[in-house]
Write a protein that holds these residues in place. Structure first.
Motif, mmCIF file in Angstrom:
data_model
loop_
_atom_site.group_PDB
_atom_site.id
_atom_site.type_symbol
_atom_site.label_atom_id
_atom_site.label_comp_id
_atom_site.label_asym_id
_atom_site.label_seq_id
_atom_site.Cartn_x
_atom_site.Cartn_y
_atom_site.Cartn_z
ATOM 1 N N ALA A 135 66.679 22.914 55.320
ATOM 2 C CA ALA A 135 68.037 22.478 55.658
ATOM 3 C C ALA A 135 68.505 21.378 54.716
ATOM 4 C CB ALA A 135 68.080 21.989 57.106
ATOM 5 N N ARG A 136 67.595 20.463 54.397
ATOM 6 C CA ARG A 136 67.965 19.360 53.504
ATOM 7 C C ARG A 136 68.209 19.867 52.085
ATOM 8 N NH1 ARG A 136 65.136 13.394 53.735
ATOM 9 N NH2 ARG A 136 66.348 12.413 52.066
ATOM 10 N N MET A 137 67.422 20.837 51.642
ATOM 11 C CA MET A 137 67.624 21.418 50.310
ATOM 12 C C MET A 137 68.974 22.127 50.236
ATOM 13 S SD MET A 137 65.002 20.828 48.253
ATOM 14 C CE MET A 137 64.800 22.199 47.084
ATOM 15 N N ALA A 138 69.324 22.863 51.292
ATOM 16 C CA ALA A 138 70.604 23.564 51.326
ATOM 17 C C ALA A 138 71.759 22.573 51.355
ATOM 18 C CB ALA A 138 70.666 24.484 52.546
ATOM 19 N N ALA A 139 71.604 21.484 52.116
ATOM 20 C CA ALA A 139 72.647 20.466 52.177
ATOM 21 C C ALA A 139 72.834 19.806 50.818
ATOM 22 C CB ALA A 139 72.287 19.418 53.234
ATOM 23 N N ALA A 140 71.736 19.577 50.109
ATOM 24 C CA ALA A 140 71.818 18.971 48.781
ATOM 25 C C ALA A 140 72.555 19.882 47.802
ATOM 26 C CB ALA A 140 70.415 18.659 48.259
ATOM 27 N N ALA A 141 72.310 21.197 47.907
ATOM 28 C CA ALA A 141 73.011 22.147 47.040
ATOM 29 C C ALA A 141 74.506 22.149 47.334
ATOM 30 C CB ALA A 141 72.432 23.551 47.218
ATOM 31 N N TYR A 142 74.842 22.039 48.595
ATOM 32 C CA TYR A 142 76.254 22.017 48.976
ATOM 33 C C TYR A 142 76.922 20.736 48.470
ATOM 34 C CZ TYR A 142 80.499 22.254 51.743
ATOM 35 O OH TYR A 142 81.812 22.292 52.126
ATOM 36 N N LEU A 143 76.227 19.613 48.586
ATOM 37 C CA LEU A 143 76.783 18.353 48.111
ATOM 38 C C LEU A 143 76.915 18.331 46.596
ATOM 39 C CD1 LEU A 143 74.899 15.796 50.403
ATOM 40 C CD2 LEU A 143 77.334 16.381 50.473
ATOM 41 N N LEU A 175 74.333 21.386 35.248
ATOM 42 C CA LEU A 175 75.407 22.128 35.896
ATOM 43 C C LEU A 175 76.290 21.235 36.761
ATOM 44 C CD1 LEU A 175 73.367 25.283 36.943
ATOM 45 C CD2 LEU A 175 74.873 25.028 34.972
ATOM 46 N N PHE A 176 75.804 20.023 37.054
ATOM 47 C CA PHE A 176 76.567 19.087 37.873
ATOM 48 C C PHE A 176 75.936 17.713 37.704
ATOM 49 C CE2 PHE A 176 73.842 21.922 40.362
ATOM 50 C CZ PHE A 176 72.803 21.062 40.661
ATOM 51 N N SER A 177 76.626 16.684 38.148
ATOM 52 C CA SER A 177 76.114 15.325 38.030
ATOM 53 C C SER A 177 75.091 15.050 39.123
ATOM 54 C CB SER A 177 77.253 14.314 38.117
ATOM 55 O OG SER A 177 77.919 14.421 39.359
ATOM 56 N N MET A 178 74.095 14.213 38.784
ATOM 57 C CA MET A 178 73.055 13.822 39.728
ATOM 58 C C MET A 178 72.610 12.410 39.411
ATOM 59 S SD MET A 178 70.476 17.043 40.231
ATOM 60 C CE MET A 178 69.721 16.226 41.637
ATOM 61 N N PRO A 179 72.035 11.703 40.388
ATOM 62 C CA PRO A 179 71.466 10.381 40.101
ATOM 63 C C PRO A 179 70.356 10.492 39.064
ATOM 64 C CG PRO A 179 71.715 10.699 42.467
ATOM 65 C CD PRO A 179 71.972 12.031 41.829
#
Length: 205
Positions: A135-143, A175-179
């Protein structure tokens, strides 16, 4: 028998239908979350699907997975495959190891270099937690990119999506920004030497 279960495309730049993907040198990466029962695949265009197999087919499931991935390699001609490595302590590691052997042989036959990413490293990169659940991995992908995955209760497509994203990030085509702290987790991965010579971690040369 195999069943390809499609996922949803992330919108915008990750939606292959939008034709907005611009990568340095046309970099194409495939992500593979290998499993004997449900292998997650993230294709170079950003789409995801699962290779579902039936227990009653026994070891012939290895051929189903082999043939499906071989077809993907022929169609998409990736420059790199990013594969989730075997868990160190897990009862399923033996069965999944058989899948790894078959898929590595297919990648070698197709001259596609591959990198192995430990599960904890992938989770730390994606969700900033080495024990992140599905669930946390999926939420991270959505964010990160508004990415959603249909019919993905096991998180196979999500993990494959993150594996592809990790390859792009490490080789200078994020593909997107990350910390930055999460990006730095990818230093633990042994990326193929040819790519290490061409790219500096996080920036193309």
């Amino acid at each position: 028998m195999t069943q390809k279960v499609p996922g949803l495309f992330a919108p915008g730049e990750l939606d292959p239908a939008a034709d907005l993907i611009v990568l340095p040198d046309g970099l194409r990466i495939i992500g593979l979350d290998l499993s004997l029962t449900s292998t997650g695949v993230a294709l170079p265009d950003g789409s995801t699907y699962r290779i579902k197999t039936r227990a009653k087919d026994g070891d012939r499931r290895l051929l189903v997975i082999r043939d499906s991935i071989r077809a993907d390699l022929a169609e998409h001609r990736p420059h790199l495959a990013v594969v989730e490595d075997l868990p160190v302590h897990a009862m399923a590691a033996g069965r999944t190891g058989h899948v790894h052997g078959v898929v590595k042989a297919v990648l070698l036959d197709a001259d596609v270099p591959y990198a192995l990413v430990a599960p904890a490293t992938l989770k730390s990169f994606a969700a900033d937690h080495g024990n992140a659940d599905k669930a946390r991995m999926a939420a991270a992908a959505y964010l990160a990119a508004d990415a959603k995955f249909a019919n993905d209760k096991g998180g196979d497509m999500c993990d494959a999506w993150w594996l592809r994203a990790a390859g792009h990030d490490a080789l200078g085509a994020p593909l997107f920004s990350m910390p930055q702290a999460q990006r730095d987790r990818l230093h633990k991965v042994n990326w193929p030497e040819a790519y290490r010579q061409r790219y500096v971690m996080g920036a193309a040369t």
